[in-house]
Design a protein around this motif. Structure first.
Motif, short mmCIF file in Angstrom:
data_model
loop_
_atom_site.label_atom_id
_atom_site.label_comp_id
_atom_site.label_asym_id
_atom_site.label_seq_id
_atom_site.Cartn_x
_atom_site.Cartn_y
_atom_site.Cartn_z
N THR A 115 0.81 -1.21 0.00
CA THR A 115 0.00 0.00 0.00
C THR A 115 0.85 1.26 0.00
O THR A 115 1.93 1.30 0.60
N TRP A 116 0.35 2.26 -0.69
CA TRP A 116 0.94 3.60 -0.70
C TRP A 116 -0.10 4.56 -0.14
O TRP A 116 -1.24 4.59 -0.59
N GLN A 117 0.29 5.33 0.90
CA GLN A 117 -0.64 6.25 1.53
C GLN A 117 0.06 7.59 1.78
O GLN A 117 0.93 7.68 2.64
N PRO A 118 -0.33 8.63 1.06
CA PRO A 118 0.29 9.94 1.27
C PRO A 118 -0.46 10.85 2.24
O PRO A 118 0.04 11.90 2.61
N LEU A 119 -1.66 10.43 2.67
CA LEU A 119 -2.49 11.30 3.49
C LEU A 119 -2.89 10.67 4.83
O LEU A 119 -2.79 11.30 5.87
N TYR A 120 -3.34 9.42 4.79
CA TYR A 120 -3.81 8.74 5.99
C TYR A 120 -2.86 7.62 6.40
O TYR A 120 -2.14 7.06 5.57
N TRP A 213 8.90 15.07 -3.50
CA TRP A 213 7.59 15.55 -3.97
C TRP A 213 7.17 14.84 -5.25
O TRP A 213 6.02 14.44 -5.40
N GLN A 214 8.08 14.69 -6.17
CA GLN A 214 7.74 14.09 -7.46
C GLN A 214 7.27 12.65 -7.29
O GLN A 214 6.25 12.23 -7.86
N ALA A 215 7.99 11.88 -6.48
CA ALA A 215 7.60 10.49 -6.25
C ALA A 215 6.23 10.43 -5.56
O ALA A 215 5.38 9.60 -5.89
N ALA A 216 6.02 11.34 -4.60
CA ALA A 216 4.77 11.33 -3.84
C ALA A 216 3.55 11.60 -4.70
O ALA A 216 2.43 11.22 -4.36
N HIS A 217 3.77 12.25 -5.85
CA HIS A 217 2.64 12.59 -6.71
C HIS A 217 2.52 11.66 -7.93
O HIS A 217 1.81 11.97 -8.88
N ARG A 218 3.15 10.51 -7.85
CA ARG A 218 3.01 9.52 -8.93
C ARG A 218 1.62 8.89 -8.89
O ARG A 218 1.09 8.46 -9.91
N ALA A 219 1.04 8.80 -7.70
CA ALA A 219 -0.31 8.25 -7.56
C ALA A 219 -0.88 8.76 -6.24
O ALA A 219 -0.13 9.05 -5.31
N SER A 220 -2.21 8.87 -6.19
CA SER A 220 -2.82 9.41 -4.97
C SER A 220 -2.69 8.43 -3.81
O SER A 220 -2.15 8.77 -2.76
N HIS A 221 -3.17 7.23 -3.96
CA HIS A 221 -3.05 6.19 -2.94
C HIS A 221 -3.60 4.90 -3.55
O HIS A 221 -4.40 4.94 -4.50
N PHE A 222 -3.19 3.76 -3.04
CA PHE A 222 -3.73 2.49 -3.52
C PHE A 222 -3.27 1.36 -2.62
O PHE A 222 -2.34 1.50 -1.82
N VAL A 223 -3.97 0.23 -2.76
CA VAL A 223 -3.60 -1.01 -2.07
C VAL A 223 -3.56 -2.11 -3.13
O VAL A 223 -4.50 -2.25 -3.91
N PHE A 238 -8.58 1.33 -4.50
CA PHE A 238 -8.39 2.65 -3.92
C PHE A 238 -9.75 3.29 -3.69
O PHE A 238 -10.73 2.98 -4.38
N ASP A 239 -9.81 4.15 -2.68
CA ASP A 239 -11.06 4.78 -2.30
C ASP A 239 -11.28 6.06 -3.08
O ASP A 239 -10.34 6.85 -3.29
N SER A 240 -12.52 6.28 -3.50
CA SER A 240 -12.94 7.58 -3.98
C SER A 240 -13.72 8.23 -2.84
O SER A 240 -13.77 7.69 -1.74
N ILE A 259 4.92 1.79 -10.02
CA ILE A 259 4.91 2.99 -9.18
C ILE A 259 5.32 2.65 -7.75
O ILE A 259 6.09 3.39 -7.12
N PHE A 260 4.83 1.53 -7.24
CA PHE A 260 5.17 1.16 -5.87
C PHE A 260 6.67 0.94 -5.71
O PHE A 260 7.26 1.36 -4.70
#
Length: 292
Positions: A115-120, A213-223, A238-240, A259-260
């Motif tokens: 999983t990639w999580q930039p916010l939660y 920053w660039q890597a962090a914006h490759r995708a919003s979030h996903f599992v 991923f959640d909408s 991306i991961f």
């Protein structure tokens, strides 16, 4: 027919795998139907997940398709047996929305979760206090019953990555760790929990520095979920704002896997991440002492 009269995530996975092997063998659905003494419509429904193939039919079809790997036989026959299996979440009526049930099924079946999580904080790493804080930040204040239901369900879900459970790899952006939380107590407890879980044999945690920053914006979030010995993803979620989206297209899944790996390369190593967590915990402790 799958429980509830609709395709389940397990029946779809089974059907998709059988379709893949049939197409690789360059056989049409009528060939498959004749081999199991069924109809072409039955094969179509199996491959779409509308009905679940019996384990015996799965074996016959794999033999027809020239599959020789015994692990494939084991996995797909088990998937056929488990397609209508009732999980722990059936005891939580609030958790039986189709998308939620599908997500938890993927989570409970997976052998490898990334999983990639930039916010939660990643869901499987959240403490009860963090979950409560998230609920209280919502538009509508939760009842004590709603909080208890949510935390009880999350405790069940966390079992997926307990010691010797599924392999789990998470990359989180630095603000997830460092941004202030509703209280220092919630923050410290959450980081202590991360520090503990990150030292399990089956768990890898990495923090992506704020500067990446660039890597962090490759995708919003996903599992991403994998279900066998190989790490290739077999589902991405991923959640909408209002729902959960599932991706099962091979090209899309491969892109998320790429991306991961880029995120992991840009992130602190697992050892560096442990040191980072210890520094943050010490900083929180110092700030709390200063406030007394």
């Amino acid at each position: 027919m799958p429980a509830g009269g609709r395709p389940t995530v397990r029946s779809r996975r089974l059907g998709g795998a059988l379709r893949k092997y049939r197409e690789a063998a360059k056989l049409d659905q009528q060939h498959a139907a004749d081999h199991i003494v069924g109809s072409k419509a039955k094969i179509s429904r199996i491959e779409s997940g509308q009905v679940t193939a019996r384990p015996g039919d799965v074996r016959l079809l794999l033999e027809l398709y020239g599959v020789e790997d015994p692990e494939v036989y084991r996995q797909l026959e088990q998937l056929a047996r488990d397609s209508n299996k009732r999980g722990w979440w059936v005891n939580y009526p609030w958790a039986l929305e189709p998308e939620y049930a599908d997500y938890v099924t993927l989570e409970s079946d997976a052998t490898y979760i990334r999983t990639w999580q930039p916010l939660y904080m990643p869901g499987l790493l959240q403490t009860d206090g963090y979950i409560q804080a998230l609920l209280e930040a919502g538009v509508k204040a939760p009842t004590s019953e709603a909080v208890e239901r949510a935390t009880a369900g999350r405790r069940e879900r966390r079992k997926a990555i307990e010691q010797d459970g599924a392999r789990y790899a998470a990359v989180v952006w630095e603000p997830v760790i460092t941004a202030p939380m509703p209280s220092v107590q919630v923050h410290r407890d959450q980081l202590l929990h991360l520090l503990n879980v990150a030292q399990r044999r089956n768990v890898t945690l990495q923090v992506l520095p704020l500067s990446e920053w660039q890597a962090a914006h490759r995708a919003s979030h996903f599992v991403m979920f994998s279900f066998g010995a190989e790490p290739a993803p077999e589902a991405v979620a991923f959640d909408s704002t209002t729902s959960t989206v599932f991706v099962e297209d091979l090209e899309d899944m491969a892109k998320h896997a790429e991306i991961f790996e880029e995120l992991r390369s840009a992130a602190l190593t697992p050892t560096q991440t442990l040191s980072f967590l210890r520094e943050q915990i010490a900083s929180l402790t110092d700030s709390e002492r200063e406030a007394e």
